[in-house]
Design an enzyme around this catalytic site. Structure first.
Site, PDB file in Angstrom:
ATOM      1  CG  HIS A   1      -8.990  -1.774   4.280  1.00 54.26           C
ATOM      2  ND1 HIS A   1      -8.779  -1.756   2.918  1.00 54.26           N
ATOM      3  CD2 HIS A   1      -8.630  -0.553   4.737  1.00 54.26           C
ATOM      4  CE1 HIS A   1      -8.301  -0.561   2.580  1.00 54.26           C
ATOM      5  NE2 HIS A   1      -8.201   0.183   3.656  1.00 54.26           N
ATOM      6  CG  ASP A   2     -11.563   1.625   3.381  1.00 52.41           C
ATOM      7  OD1 ASP A   2     -11.106   1.558   4.546  1.00 52.41           O
ATOM      8  OD2 ASP A   2     -10.968   2.205   2.447  1.00 52.41           O
TER       9      ASP A   2
ATOM     10  CG  ASP B   1      -4.851   5.499   0.962  1.00 53.30           C
ATOM     11  OD1 ASP B   1      -5.739   4.636   1.074  1.00 53.30           O
ATOM     12  OD2 ASP B   1      -4.810   6.538   1.645  1.00 53.30           O
TER      13      ASP B   1
ATOM     14  CG  ASP C   1      -2.284   0.415   1.000  1.00 55.30           C
ATOM     15  OD1 ASP C   1      -2.459   1.555   0.524  1.00 55.30           O
ATOM     16  OD2 ASP C   1      -3.210  -0.356   1.280  1.00 55.30           O
TER      17      ASP C   1
ATOM     18  CD  GLU D   1      -9.021   4.275  -1.684  1.00 59.01           C
ATOM     19  OE1 GLU D   1      -9.977   3.937  -0.979  1.00 59.01           O
ATOM     20  OE2 GLU D   1      -8.133   5.047  -1.260  1.00 59.01           O
TER      21      GLU D   1
HETATM   22  O1  ISL Z   1     -14.488   4.333   3.821  1.00 62.32           O
HETATM   23  C1  ISL Z   1     -14.464   5.495   3.485  1.00 62.32           C
HETATM   24  C2  ISL Z   1     -14.920   6.573   4.355  1.00 62.32           C
HETATM   25  O2  ISL Z   1     -16.302   6.564   4.424  1.00 62.32           O
HETATM   26  C3  ISL Z   1     -13.920   5.873   2.207  1.00 62.32           C
HETATM   27  O3  ISL Z   1     -14.361   7.112   1.790  1.00 62.32           O
HETATM   28  C4  ISL Z   1     -12.417   5.880   2.384  1.00 62.32           C
HETATM   29  O4  ISL Z   1     -12.054   6.788   3.372  1.00 62.32           O
HETATM   30  C5  ISL Z   1     -11.760   6.257   1.110  1.00 62.32           C
HETATM   31  O5  ISL Z   1     -12.065   5.246   0.190  1.00 62.32           O
HETATM   32  C6  ISL Z   1     -10.254   6.349   1.298  1.00 62.32           C
HETATM   33  O6  ISL Z   1      -9.751   5.170   1.833  1.00 62.32           O
HETATM   34  C7  ISL Z   1      -8.381   5.025   1.998  1.00 62.32           C
HETATM   35  O7  ISL Z   1      -7.751   6.121   2.617  1.00 62.32           O
HETATM   36  C8  ISL Z   1      -8.102   6.378   3.984  1.00 62.32           C
HETATM   37  C9  ISL Z   1      -8.079   5.118   4.850  1.00 62.32           C
HETATM   38  O8  ISL Z   1      -8.702   5.383   6.069  1.00 62.32           O
HETATM   39  C10 ISL Z   1      -8.750   3.955   4.184  1.00 62.32           C
HETATM   40  O9  ISL Z   1      -8.639   2.802   4.968  1.00 62.32           O
HETATM   41  C11 ISL Z   1      -8.091   3.785   2.843  1.00 62.32           C
HETATM   42  O10 ISL Z   1      -8.531   2.636   2.150  1.00 62.32           O
HETATM   43  C12 ISL Z   1      -7.100   7.366   4.491  1.00 62.32           C
HETATM   44  O11 ISL Z   1      -5.806   6.915   4.244  1.00 62.32           O
END
Ligand code: ISL
Ligand code: CA
Length: 539
Positions: free
Chosen positions: A319-320, A193, A98, A247
């Protein structure tokens, strides 16, 4: 179309904290992953993507990095990481890390120096005398005051995640060095990310007021993004046999093509989230009832507008995200719907991503106490909604459906204590359904979800049309079925999926001369699709 290993292979996402705990401190770690390499090999995945294992104060479980070139002690150390790369490579599995470079942790040396205005670091973040009105992804204000520097800094995520200033060429140069370091260690690619947020417009600071993400017009896929990605590709990625998956949030298929078109040399593929709104109104906390059409429309839109021009990813979980069976399938038809969802998704064009536990049909948890949830976002949103005068009961109901912890409960390996994840109390509670849903049990059952995933992975190796074939919708307006065709000059695949919990009788059946190569039911009646039935035909 150009062929590539990262188009053919299937990626397995590991959330290290929840995968396997090797030293019984309740937290998954790198040695735990090494222990489970035979599992990954048996499943047949080609690539592993590891959520962050870097040094971090863990405000956002490692998405807040304080040293990009070191490993968080809870996960192990650099020698463990090197061993993981080596052991995976031994069995021909690639490793993707990541890359969290939109922001660092406020504990990062760069930020500490920036606060003190030390030399070049002074300008490594976004600093302003007056806060802008922007709001962030975890709810609340995106600009916070720093007492020491006596200025406001930007953080699109939590307070401990200050955004890096990509307009600064020295910052970009440091980032490139850091990425090169990992590539030299043998890493095969990166999941980048929130990469489409890195470029900010600093000239028109006031944001248009909106219900969510006020100010987003100043950083969502802002034009300089393409310049910076191209530069990273030219100076770093293109020099290695690696791939990048961005992402990217709030992007259209048009953006998707700009970002992944091979001619433009930016990213190799992106995660987009349009289909993740199938059960909500744009913001995941505003839940709406799931309708199959709301999943079908965006997925087919991306297939029709990105295929042949760029490259898609295929995912339903991460994971989100909450677990897909709870959202788009049915607990009453647990196994059938899990297999149907996999069939529906993984026969489309794009690189498949499996999130740990998805291959055994793990489901959401449902904690009654807020304290059992660990995610910073869940807690922030709870506070925000209380301020907005939502009742506690109503908020908890939302959290149970939406919280990111739904996908973060420990991996269910067997029916022993803590699901075989750890001897000690895990950092996040295990889902009580682990006695029924676990790897050991599914290994023994040839009709398990796990073995169905294995079949899908094998089929991808046998039929190149699954990887490179064209896509066409069939009977698109059908509200219950998702049917599509994959084809090239000599091969054809038909994928039929029933998204309802009832029998569905088709008025015609045109695949008599096709061979059935996969189904989630043992017996199939040509005209009647049983609840959540899925079939794949080949000719
Ligand atoms: O799950 C979300 C919030 O509601 C998404 O909007 C998420 O924050 C977004 O996809 C970004 O995610 C990534 O960056 C974030 C981190 O918390 C997430 O785990 C990661 O996948 C900040 O680094
Ligand atoms: Ca551990």
């Amino acid at each position: 179309m150009e062929k590539a290993w990262y188009k053919e292979g299937i990626v397995y996402q590991i959330y290290p904290r929840s995968f396997k705990d090797s030293n019984n401190d309740g937290i998954g770690d790198i040695k735990g992953i090494i222990e489970k390499i035979p599992y990954l090999k048996d499943l047949g995945v080609a690539i592993v993507w590891l959520s962050p294992v870097y040094k971090s104060p863990m405000e956002d479980n490692g998405y807040d990095i304080s040293d990009y070139q070191d490993i968080a002690p809870v996960f192990g150390d650099l020698s463990d990481m090197k061993k993981l790369i080596k052991e995976l490579h031994k069995v021909k599995i690639k490793l993707v890390m990541d890359l969290v470079i939109n922001h660092s942790s406020s504990e990062h040396d760069w930020f500490k120096k920036s606060v003190k205005r030390v030399g070049k670091y002074s300008d490594y973040y976004h600093w302003e005398d007056k806060p802008r009105n922007w709001t962030g992804f975890f709810g609340g204000k995106a600009w916070s005051y720093n007492e020491e520097r006596k200025q406001y800094y930007l953080h699109l995520f939590s307070k401990g995640q200050p955004d890096l200033n990509w307009d600064n060429p020295e910052l970009r140069s440091d980032i490139k060095k850091m990425i090169t370091y990992w590539l030299e260690l043998g890493v095969d690619g990166f999941r980048c990310d929130v990469i489409n947020l890195i470029a900010k417009n600093n000239l028109h600071p006031r944001g248009r007021k909106r219900l969510i993400l006020t100010g987003r017009e100043h950083y969502l896929s802002y034009p300089n993004l393409h310049k910076y990605l191209h530069e990273l590709n030219r100076d770093v990625f293109s020099k290695y046999d690696c791939f990048t998956v961005g992402e990217t949030v709030f992007v259209s298929p048009k953006d998707g093509v700009l970002l992944t078109s091979p001619k433009r040399k930016e990213l190799d593929m992106v995660f987009q989230f349009e289909h993740m709104d199938a059960d909500n109104y744009f913001v995941k906390w505003f839940i709406k009832k799931f309708k199959p059409m709301n999943l079908k429309k965006p997925l087919s839109n991306w297939q029709n507008n990105v295929n042949e021009k760029g490259w898609n990813t295929l995912f339903l979980e991460s994971h989100d995200q909450p677990r897909s069976i709870n959202r788009f399938g049915s607990l009453a038809f647990h196994d059938e719907s899990a297999k149907m969802l996999a069939t529906m998704l993984y026969f489309q064009q794009g690189t498949p991503f499996i999130y740990q536990g998805q291959e055994i049909g793990m489901t959401n948890i449902s904690f009654d106490n807020l304290e059992d949830y660990q995610d910073v976002e869940t807690h922030n949103i709870y506070k925000l909604m209380r301020k907005m005068l939502f009742s506690k009961k109503r908020i908890m109901k939302k959290i149970k459906y939406v919280s990111r912890d739904n996908g973060r409960t420990p991996m269910q390996w067997d029916d022993s204590k803590n699901a075989g994840f750890s001897d000690q109390k895990p950092w996040l509670k295990v889902n009580p359904n682990y006695k029924d849903i676990n790897v050991a049990k599914e290994h023994l059952d040839k009709d398990s979800i796990y073995n169905y995933y294995k079949k899908i992975i094998k089929l991808r190796k046998v039929y190149p049309v699954i990887v490179y074939g064209k896509y066409r919708d069939i009977d698109f307006n059908n509200k219950s079925l998702f049917i599509y065709r994959r084809y090239d000059k000599t091969n054809e695949l038909i994928v039929l999926c029933n998204f309802t919990d009832k029998d569905y009788t088709m008025d015609k059946f045109e695949y008599k001369n096709h061979k059935l190569i996969l189904s989630n039911y043992k017996e199939n009646d040509d005209f009647v699709l049983k609840p959540y039935e899925a079939r794949v035909y080949y000719k």
